[in-house]
Enzyme design. Structure first.
Site, PDB file in Angstrom:
ATOM      1  CG  HIS A   1      -1.816   1.163   1.153  1.00  0.00           C
ATOM      2  ND1 HIS A   1      -3.012   1.080   0.828  1.00  0.00           N
ATOM      3  CD2 HIS A   1      -1.465   2.451   1.772  1.00  0.00           C
ATOM      4  CE1 HIS A   1      -3.737   2.345   1.115  1.00  0.00           C
ATOM      5  NE2 HIS A   1      -2.791   2.871   1.594  1.00  0.00           N
ATOM      6  CD  GLU A   2       1.516   3.764   3.846  1.00  0.00           C
ATOM      7  OE1 GLU A   2       1.530   4.510   3.139  1.00  0.00           O
ATOM      8  OE2 GLU A   2       0.605   3.358   4.493  1.00  0.00           O
TER       9      GLU A   2
ATOM     10  CG  HIS B   1       0.229   6.263  -0.666  1.00  0.00           C
ATOM     11  ND1 HIS B   1      -0.834   7.068  -1.068  1.00  0.00           N
ATOM     12  CD2 HIS B   1      -0.399   5.320   0.402  1.00  0.00           C
ATOM     13  CE1 HIS B   1      -1.755   6.670  -0.412  1.00  0.00           C
ATOM     14  NE2 HIS B   1      -1.776   6.036   0.369  1.00  0.00           N
TER      15      HIS B   1
ATOM     16  CD  GLU C   1      -6.007   5.246   0.573  1.00  0.00           C
ATOM     17  OE1 GLU C   1      -4.822   6.141   0.666  1.00  0.00           O
ATOM     18  OE2 GLU C   1      -6.173   4.192   1.113  1.00  0.00           O
TER      19      GLU C   1
END
Ligand code: ZN
Length: 500
Positions: free
Chosen positions: A264-265, A268, A294
């Protein structure tokens, strides 16, 4: 172009101060000894005051107008026109809030944060109620200062999702809810079809780290331009297009937090790493909005990281790393486990299917409070009733209900919608990427991600903040943000997993 250059230099200096503050913040969360907190708070306060004063100074406003005159007639898509457009927008937002109000807002939220943490730990909503009432009053005032035409919530939403209107988001969510609630109920009848016990075993932390690092490097995360550290609450942050860092946390008895949290990170981070280097030290060197940001994290976490194709390649490797916990677990069982749906009480632990319902609940309640339809004192009961209506579960305590999120105590009202919008956009972008580059799924099955990352870089990342979210989606996919694609994706994927 003289005024434009002067403006650019001024904005670059403001960025330098802002990035220095961001670095102090990163240090605070990853390296700083606890006793450093007091001094650090002062240092951060000073730096953000300096950046704010430089930003709202009359000189900045004069330079923006002079630069705009310099550039009169410049192509809308050019870096120069976009720079002035975004600088003007930021300046107008920043100057609308009086300094005394900004100070009051930070004072109230700093205190409220402590009150909230204690109230949550002790499950005493009543203790937090006065702070929350005060914060919603301040949010109302902020909206009046910022200005709006249709709905008071527009002003708050616009801070996080520029250009999006409440009525538009509401229409998107209403459409989504119509199909999502029945899907959640249908899956709820068949919860036993999938179990995730294989993920709750003993997983050596160093091995988790090594495996995850291997995956994110294949995604394209460059350790020459970033690093990974441990924190309690994982995040991504950047101090330059060439210094984009992420953090993660490990759970020795549960594979998901480190694995999917890091993917997830990384999503980003890839966004920030993909911004056009020409935009360095400008306000354009950032994501279009929290929602678009997101969409990138969710795309890499879910559409890639929770797909069958991805694990066709990586599961045998994961089994080699963890022969005891996973050696006897089939790919099908593992794939079901990482996609298990479970209507639950806590937003941050929610799966892909139920997550957006947690968001809609908060999005609706925030508006009802601002409109005066719901009183803060009534929140706990309304929260419980609506959780039952949407998800079929009732929180036994307020700590597991209305008190769970940090956002309101920090004054972040109008923020939650961005998470759900990000989910919707992730699938719209994914569909378009696959239409343009049909080879992407077979590449992923070989553990290759260049085509996907390059498509995202070309179409989304390199623009930074040049375009607002809905505008960006129209340019890239031909239509604005919608929920159809997301629902189609959920129904296909979870229909198969749950045999619906
Ligand atoms: Zn995120």
């Amino acid at each position: 172009m003289e005024k434009y250059q002067q403006l650019k230099e001024r904005m670059a200096e403001i960025m330098d101060v802002t990035m220095a503050a961001a670095l102090l913040n990163w240090d605070q969360q990853t390296q700083m000894p606890p006793a450093g907190a007091e001094a650090r708070a002062q240092q951060l306060g000073t730096l953000s005051k300096i950046a704010h004063q430089m930003h709202v100074a009359d000189e900045t406003g004069r330079l923006i107008e002079a630069a705009a005159a310099d550039l009169d007639g410049a192509d809308y898509d050019s870096d120069e026109a976009a720079f002035v457009r975004v600088a003007r927008r930021d300046y107008e937002q920043a100057t609308r809030l009086p300094p005394e109000f900004v100070a009051e807002f930070s004072r109230v939220t700093a205190l409220a944060h402590e009150v909230w943490a204690k109230a949550r730990a002790e499950n005493r909503f009543e203790d937090f109620r006065p702070s929350l009432e005060k914060i919603f009053d301040l949010a109302r005032q902020a909206a009046e200062y910022l200005g709006y035409t249709d709905h008071i919530y527009d002003a708050l939403l616009d801070q996080y999702e520029p250009g999006m209107k409440t009525a538009h988001v509401r229409a998107i969510f209403d459409e989504l809810k119509k199909d999502l609630v029945p899907l959640v109920h249908a899956i709820s009848e068949r919860l036993d079809a999938v179990d995730d016990v294989c993920l709750h075993q003993e997983f050596d932390e160093d091995k988790q780290r090594d495996f995850t690092y291997e995956v994110i490097q294949k995604f394209g995360y460059d350790f020459n331009r970033g690093r990974v550290d441990r924190t309690v609450h994982p995040f991504a942050t950047n101090f330059s297009i060439n210094d984009v860092r992420i953090t993660t946390r490990y759970d020795r008895t549960f594979l998901n937090p480190a694995l999917f949290g890091t993917l997830h990170e990384t999503g980003h981070a890839l966004y920030e790493l993909g911004v056009d280097p020409a935009l360095e030290r400008t306000p354009l060197a950032n994501g279009s909005s929290l929602g678009v940001h997101e969409s990138q994290s969710r795309l890499w976490e879910n559409l890639v990281g929770r797909s069958r194709g991805f694990w066709k390649h990586f599961y045998p490797k994961l089994q080699q790393v963890f022969p005891t916990p996973l050696g006897g677990v089939s790919l099908d069982t593992f794939y079901g486990a990482i996609n298990k749906v479970q209507p639950s009480l806590i937003r941050v632990e929610a799966d892909e299917v139920t997550y957006n319902l947690h968001i809609m609940l908060r999005f609706e309640l925030e508006q009802e409070i601002l409109e005066g339809k719901v009183k803060i004192a009534e929140l706990p009961e309304i929260w419980k009733a609506r959780m039952q209506e949407y998800l079929g579960v009732t929180p036994p305590t307020d700590a597991l209900g209305v008190l769970q999120d940090v956002h309101w105590s920090s004054g972040l009202i109008g923020y939650f919608a961005t998470y759900a919008l990000g989910n919707l956009m992730s699938v719209q972008l994914w569909d378009k990427a696959l239409a343009d580059a049909p080879d992407i799924p077979s590449q992923i099955e070989r553990g290759e991600f260049d085509a996907l990352r390059e498509w995202l870089r070309q179409n989304v990342h390199r623009h930074g903040r040049k375009y607002m979210p809905d505008e960006l989606m129209r340019r890239v996919t031909g239509e604005g943000i919608q929920s159809r694609s997301y629902m189609r994706y959920l129904k296909r994927k979870y229909g198969e997993i749950y045999g619906l």
